[in-house]
Design an enzyme around this catalytic site. Sequence first.
Site, PDB file in Angstrom:
ATOM      1  N   SER A 185       0.964  -1.292  -0.026  1.00  0.00           N
ATOM      2  CA  SER A 185      -0.128   0.230  -0.190  1.00  0.00           C
ATOM      3  C   SER A 185       0.456   1.403   0.053  1.00  0.00           C
ATOM      4  O   SER A 185       1.831   1.478   0.245  1.00  0.00           O
ATOM      5  CB  SER A 185      -0.828   0.429   1.491  1.00  0.00           C
ATOM      6  OG  SER A 185      -1.666  -1.606   1.409  1.00  0.00           O
ATOM      7  N   HIS A 207      -3.560  -1.471  -1.388  1.00  0.00           N
ATOM      8  CA  HIS A 207      -3.245  -2.542  -2.626  1.00  0.00           C
ATOM      9  C   HIS A 207      -3.466  -3.674  -2.123  1.00  0.00           C
ATOM     10  O   HIS A 207      -2.698  -4.114  -2.554  1.00  0.00           O
ATOM     11  CB  HIS A 207      -1.788  -2.690  -3.294  1.00  0.00           C
ATOM     12  CG  HIS A 207      -1.022  -0.814  -3.504  1.00  0.00           C
ATOM     13  ND1 HIS A 207       0.071  -1.015  -3.428  1.00  0.00           N
ATOM     14  CD2 HIS A 207      -2.013  -0.107  -4.275  1.00  0.00           C
ATOM     15  CE1 HIS A 207       0.368   0.526  -4.124  1.00  0.00           C
ATOM     16  NE2 HIS A 207      -0.820   0.708  -4.339  1.00  0.00           N
ATOM     17  N   VAL A 254       0.364  -1.630   4.917  1.00  0.00           N
ATOM     18  CA  VAL A 254       1.581  -2.804   6.180  1.00  0.00           C
ATOM     19  C   VAL A 254       2.409  -2.855   7.281  1.00  0.00           C
ATOM     20  O   VAL A 254       3.385  -2.140   5.927  1.00  0.00           O
ATOM     21  CB  VAL A 254       0.827  -4.314   5.585  1.00  0.00           C
ATOM     22  CG1 VAL A 254       1.481  -5.026   6.112  1.00  0.00           C
ATOM     23  CG2 VAL A 254      -0.463  -4.283   5.211  1.00  0.00           C
ATOM     24  N   ASN A 428       5.527   0.755   2.511  1.00  0.00           N
ATOM     25  CA  ASN A 428       5.374  -0.543   3.219  1.00  0.00           C
ATOM     26  C   ASN A 428       6.577  -0.574   3.771  1.00  0.00           C
ATOM     27  O   ASN A 428       7.535  -2.093   4.191  1.00  0.00           O
ATOM     28  CB  ASN A 428       4.545  -1.580   2.017  1.00  0.00           C
ATOM     29  CG  ASN A 428       3.373  -1.604   2.130  1.00  0.00           C
ATOM     30  OD1 ASN A 428       2.990  -1.583   0.900  1.00  0.00           O
ATOM     31  ND2 ASN A 428       3.229  -1.621   2.780  1.00  0.00           N
ATOM     32  N   GLU A 639      -4.113  -1.106  -7.047  1.00  0.00           N
ATOM     33  CA  GLU A 639      -4.566   0.263  -6.580  1.00  0.00           C
ATOM     34  C   GLU A 639      -5.878  -0.805  -6.319  1.00  0.00           C
ATOM     35  O   GLU A 639      -6.935  -1.676  -6.700  1.00  0.00           O
ATOM     36  CB  GLU A 639      -4.891   0.356  -8.316  1.00  0.00           C
ATOM     37  CG  GLU A 639      -3.551   1.254  -8.234  1.00  0.00           C
ATOM     38  CD  GLU A 639      -2.899   2.285  -7.405  1.00  0.00           C
ATOM     39  OE1 GLU A 639      -3.480   3.547  -7.263  1.00  0.00           O
ATOM     40  OE2 GLU A 639      -1.846   2.232  -6.933  1.00  0.00           O
TER      41      GLU A 639
END
Length: 702
Positions: A185, A207, A254, A428, A639
Site C-alpha cells: 500500500s 493495494h 502494512v 510498506n 490499486e
Amino acid sequence: MKLAVFALLLASATPALADEVLWDRYGVPHIHADSEAGAFKGFGWAQAASHGNILLRMYGESRARAAEYWGADYAALDRYLIAHDAPERSKAWYKAQTPQMRANLDGFAAGINAYLAAHPDHVPAELKRVLPITGVDVMAHAHRLMQFLYVAPMGRMLTPPADFKPTGIGDANNGDGGDGDAGGSNGWAVAPQRTSDGAAMLLANPHLPWAPSLLTYYEAQITAPGYSVYGATQVGLPVLRFAFNNNLGFTNTVNNMLGATRFALEEAPGGYRLDGKVMAYRRVTRSLLIRQSDGSLKRESFIQRHSVHGPVFDVDGKPIAVRIAGLDRPGVLQAYLDMGKAQDFAGFEAALKRVQIPSFNIVYADRAGHVFHISNGILPRHKTGGTHAFWAGIVPGNRSDLISTEIEPYESLPKALDPPGGFVQNANDTPWVNSLPRVIDPRDYPAYVAPLAPTSLRAQMSARLLAGSDKLSFAEFQRRKLTTTSLMAERMKPALLAAVASNPDPDIAAARDLLTGWDNRFEPDSRAAILFEEWATRFAGPDLNDQANYERRWTLDDPVNTPSGIRDNAVATAMLKAAAQAVMARHGRLDPRYGDVSRFSAGESITFPGHGGAGGLGLFRTISWWPWKDGSRTPQAGETWVNLIQFTTPMKAIATMSYGNSSQPGSPHRSDQLEALSEKRFRQLWLTRADVELNLEKREAY
C-alpha cells in the site's frame, strides 16, 4: 466548520429518516442514523447488500466453524483458530467492550440479519447456515483478521523451519525491502507549507488482492450524532479504517512489525525443556465438526498442547510454539472508531496511545496543518535485544529470558510529526525514510523494531515524488499519484543501453532500439514496457529485489538513489537477449502494446486497457498482475481504494474503488469503475446530502 459539519451540510436538503441508507449511483452507501448504534446497524445492512456472500463466508470462518458449514477444506483454519482459543477470546473481548461499543457491534450484526431476512434470495442456502450473526461474531472477525491474518497468519507461522539451528541471538538483518507479496500500500500526507492552497493533503492507497475475500475494501459515508466520517474499510469490519472527517484523515499501510514469535521447543521425556528443567505440556481436548459429502456432520477431536509460550504445533515433525503479543488488548475497533471521531491531532493521538491496533503504518493529515506517520503496532519488548531477523525466524524455546511479557509503549515506536521536508510517506517500507530529509535514525531504536533493510524502489519513488521545496496544487498531487514512470527504468536504462551500444546481435539491437525510444512509463500505449519488465525480472530476480547484479548496493546514506549501476555488462546483455526472445515467444512480437496484453478486469468478461505495474520496478501506480495466460494478464492485486483529499473549505475529495463497491453476483457495481481506472479518472466524492440526492440510485429505511 466544527464537529458536525458533514451532518449539518447533509441536513440542508431533504430531511433524513431516522435510520436511512442513501445509495449513490456508484453503489456507495451514505448512512444516516439518529444514534451511534443505529449507524452501525445501517453499515451492517449496507455490507450485507453489497457483499453478502463473502461477508457470511468470512464470518463462518472467523467463528472457527467453517468446516462444519462447508466441509473439510476449511478444517485446517478451524483447528488453527481453535488452537489459539480464538472463539473463547472473542466472547471475552466482546464482554470487555464499553456498553456503547457492545450496542454498536450488536447493531452491526442486526443490520446484516435484517437485510438478509428482507432479501431471502440474496445469498445461497449454504451461506445461510451462518445466520444469525451476533455482536460476538463481529468481534471474532476483527480478531481473526488482525491477529490471525496480519500478525500471525497460519501459512507464515506454520512454515517448516528449514535447517533451523537454535544457536542464540542472531546478528544478520532481515529485509529485502521488496514487493514480493500482494503489492502493499501507499500513503502520503503533505503539509500546508508544501501546497499551493496552504492546506494539507492526504493520499490513501491500499493495494490488496482484487478477488473477493476478507481483504476486499468497501466505501461508505456514516453520519450519526457525534460521528460523521467518509472512507473505506475491509468487508466485515464495522468501522472505517481509511477515513476522513472535516478536520482530519488517516490511512494505513502494512508494516513489518513482529507481533508474533515462533519458538522451537526442545523436547524432553514428559514435555519440553526450559532453563534446564523439564516442563509438562498443558493438554486440552478440542473438537470441531466437519461436514461430509453427504451433508452429515462428523466430530473430530484433537489434543492441543500448550507450552508457556503459547499453543504448540507440529511443523515438519518439530514442535513449534506461537506467541502473539497483545491478546489482552481488545480495543482495536474502538481505537479506529475514536480515530474517526477525533477532530484534532491530540484526540487522534489519544486513541493511538492506547496501543490497541496490532499492526500497520498509519499516515495522517489534518486541517490544522499537521502531518504524521507512525510505524504502529503491538510489539513485544525483548529484554535480550536481538535483531529483527532473529525474531522473525524460529527462536530457541528453551530459554525463558526470550519469552517477552511486555510490549513497547507508544512513545518507543518510530514516528514523525511535521518533519522539515513538509511530508510523510510510506509504501510498506521500514520507517527510516518516511520523509526527506530523513528524520528517524535506526540507532535510536532496538534492532528488532524494524530491519535496516533496503528501501524498495516503490518506496523510493514515493519519497522522490514528494521531495523538494515546490508547492503542490491538488491537481499536481493527483498527477504525481497517477504517474506510471518506472524508477528502475530511469535509473538502469542508460547503463543498459551503454552496455549494449555496439552489440551487433540482431535480438539485442532490436531491443536496444525499442528501449531507446521509450519514455520509461507503463502506459497502455507503451511499446517497450513489457520488454523492460522481462529484463528487470532477470536482472533483479522474479520479486525484483535481488541486488546481486547491481554495481552499487543500497545504503541508508543514499536511500533513494541506490542500488544502481550494472556489475557485469556481459551478464546484463545476455539477460536482454533472453528477455527479447521471451517476449517474442509469448506475444509474437517484441513491442506489444502494454494495454493490449495487461487488462483491467474485475473477474468479469469486460476488460479495459491496463497501466501501472509491479512496485519492484519502482512504479508508484502499483498493479501486481496474475501470470500470463494466452498472452495476456489481469490484476491480482494493487490499486483498490484510492482516495485523495485536501483540507480546503470546502474540502476537496476524490476517489476510485477499482473493482467497484459490490462483489455480489449480478451487481452493476462490480466493475463500473474499471473504465475510470483505465482512463485515470477519479470520482468527485459526494459529501453533502444535496449532492447525494442529485446522484441517488435508491434510498432504503432499515
